[in-house]
Design a protein around this motif. Structure first.
Motif, PDB file in Angstrom:
ATOM      1  N   ASP A  63       0.875  -1.167   0.000  1.00  0.00           N
ATOM      2  CA  ASP A  63       0.000   0.000   0.000  1.00  0.00           C
ATOM      3  C   ASP A  63       0.912   1.218   0.000  1.00  0.00           C
ATOM      4  OD1 ASP A  63      -1.619   2.199   0.652  1.00  0.00           O
ATOM      5  OD2 ASP A  63      -3.052   0.921   1.693  1.00  0.00           O
TER       6      ASP A  63
ATOM      7  N   THR B  50       0.027   3.794   2.913  1.00  0.00           N
ATOM      8  CA  THR B  50       0.295   3.327   4.278  1.00  0.00           C
ATOM      9  C   THR B  50       1.767   2.999   4.495  1.00  0.00           C
ATOM     10  OG1 THR B  50      -1.937   2.427   4.444  1.00  0.00           O
ATOM     11  CG2 THR B  50      -0.310   1.590   5.997  1.00  0.00           C
TER      12      THR B  50
ATOM     13  N   GLU C 159      -6.644   7.463   0.707  1.00  0.00           N
ATOM     14  CA  GLU C 159      -6.391   6.797   1.974  1.00  0.00           C
ATOM     15  C   GLU C 159      -5.557   5.535   1.781  1.00  0.00           C
ATOM     16  OE1 GLU C 159     -10.085   6.042   3.869  1.00  0.00           O
ATOM     17  OE2 GLU C 159     -10.469   8.133   4.365  1.00  0.00           O
ATOM     18  N   SER C 160      -5.612   4.995   0.568  1.00  0.00           N
ATOM     19  CA  SER C 160      -4.920   3.736   0.296  1.00  0.00           C
ATOM     20  C   SER C 160      -4.615   3.651  -1.201  1.00  0.00           C
ATOM     21  CB  SER C 160      -5.797   2.554   0.733  1.00  0.00           C
ATOM     22  OG  SER C 160      -5.210   1.321   0.377  1.00  0.00           O
TER      23      SER C 160
ATOM     24  N   PRO D 191      -3.069   0.452  -3.203  1.00  0.00           N
ATOM     25  CA  PRO D 191      -2.401  -0.837  -3.355  1.00  0.00           C
ATOM     26  C   PRO D 191      -1.725  -0.945  -4.735  1.00  0.00           C
ATOM     27  CG  PRO D 191      -4.689  -1.091  -2.639  1.00  0.00           C
ATOM     28  CD  PRO D 191      -4.526   0.315  -3.115  1.00  0.00           C
TER      29      PRO D 191
END
Length: 399
Positions: free
Chosen positions: A137, A140, A391-392, A394
């Motif tokens: 990610d 993150t 927020e993310s 991947p």
């Protein structure tokens, strides 16, 4: 049966995912629009580049949060605009001048250039960790820890506490997470109070010690120290986190631009300005109010009205930028408003650009293949009109 509430929620969700078609319609309709903010509070919205830039530099648009709250309360809306604690982003001279003077020396271009080895060390360590994984990610695992580790080092905060900072930041700046605004600000203040006590007994070569000493000398109140650290901690990472996520996604959407950047790595500083224009990490400038009657183009905004300036709309204005909805990394036009203008221009702009330059250069050098590892429509965006970020994100990576 679909209700009006459902329709409004669906429209907001669509706007959060892609605000630019709506902003374009508002910009084309007129120089100024009146929108509802919160519980029916009318706010004037400015979206055109020349008008937004002029307003950012016009002292008739004030930012003192106490005055903004008084205006909102006077409309009977019962809306709380947020904390009334004064900091650099929500104050006017002379408070703004005094607060900015105490900290601006840390973020000059010369001082930031000296931080390059630190940024490279932290970014390199995070990227090395990504090598061991088939998917990651990027928000993150990379975009968030990089700037938070750097600002923690400057402030003198333990890096192991950085996830708590992210939780507090999300609750304070967005409508997300499991924590309320009041709970987040309370926990952050308690945390800072403990660290300030420790600095008084054991000073360190960090920003927090400097602020504590300024407070003890009568230059800052304790609450102003809290608000200053809050601003540095949250403002010091939010912009970079958002920029790294949206810049990477933009490159995946524009493979020809990704190929160009790989072939021209020395152009990364120019590319960063285009990423900032294309997806402004702070989409809406902090709330302002008119302290006198102001004409914006042919529209009169009376005194004592609340005003929002859309940086995201201004940076996509076709009257200023050719083909503004297309990413053009060799545009070589640093005229975007992503960092604001005038007295309140972002204090950390040099650091944010350095972090982004080092991070994206390292990412492209280490990984010859970067691909989205999730469905495009499943990507979660920050649930706020003020910030523009993921927020993310991947991705699958291959060196």
């Amino acid at each position: 049966m679909t209700t009006a509430v459902d329709d409004a929620a669906a429209r907001m969700s669509a706007f959060i995912r892609d605000p630019y078609p709506t902003l374009a319609r508002i910009r084309e309709a007129g120089a100024v629009s009146v929108v509802e903010f919160g519980e029916g509070l009318p706010v004037y919205l400015v979206t055109r580049y020349q008008d937004v830039r002029a307003a950012l530099m016009d002292p008739r648009f004030g930012q003192d949060v106490r005055r903004s709250q008084a205006i909102a309360s006077g409309r009977g809306s019962g809306l709380t605009l947020g904390s009334e604690v004064v900091h650099m982003l929500n104050s006017d001279p002379p408070d703004h001048t005094r607060l900015r003077r105490l900290i601006q020396g840390v973020f000059t271009r010369r001082r930031v250039d000296l931080m390059r080895p630190t940024v490279e060390r932290i970014a390199g360590g995070l990227l090395d960790g990504l090598r061991e994984r088939e998917t990651a990610d990027l928000v993150t695992d990379f975009a968030f820890p990089l700037p938070i580790m750097i600002i923690c080092e400057l402030l003198g905060f333990p890096p192991e506490d950085m996830q708590a900072f992210r939780t507090w930041s999300t609750a304070i700046l967005t409508q997300g997470g499991d924590m309320t605004f009041d709970q987040a600000t309370g926990e952050l203040n308690d945390y800072l109070r403990e660290l300030m006590t420790a600095r008084r007994s054991s000073p360190q070569p960090d920003i927090l010690t400097d602020l504590v000493q300024a407070s003890d000398a009568g230059e800052l109140t304790e609450q102003e120290v809290f608000s200053m650290v809050f601003l540095l901690l949250i403002g010091g990472h939010e912009t970079t986190v958002n920029l790294l996520g949206t810049a990477t996604l933009a490159l995946l959407h524009h493979p020809e631009q990704l190929a160009w950047l790989r072939a021209n790595p020395a152009a990364m500083p120019v590319a960063i300005d285009e990423f900032l224009r294309y997806e402004s990490p702070v989409s809406m400038a902090t709330l302002r109010f008119t302290n006198a009657e102001v004409m914006v183009d042919d529209v009169e905004i009376p005194a004592d009205e609340l005003v929002l300036l859309s940086l995201g709309a201004a940076n996509r204005d076709p009257a200023r930028f050719t083909d503004p909805d297309r990413l053009v990394l060799d545009r070589n036009d640093p005229g975007h408003l992503a960092f604001g203008q005038g007295l309140h221009r972002c204090l950390g702009s040099f650091l944010g650009k350095l972090e982004s330059e080092v991070a994206l250069t390292g990412l492209l050098e280490r990984f010859g293949r970067i691909e989205l590892a999730a469905a495009e429509d499943s990507l979660p965006w920050r649930n706020t009109i003020m910030l523009r970020g993921l927020e993310s994100l991947p991705v699958s990576l291959d060196g």
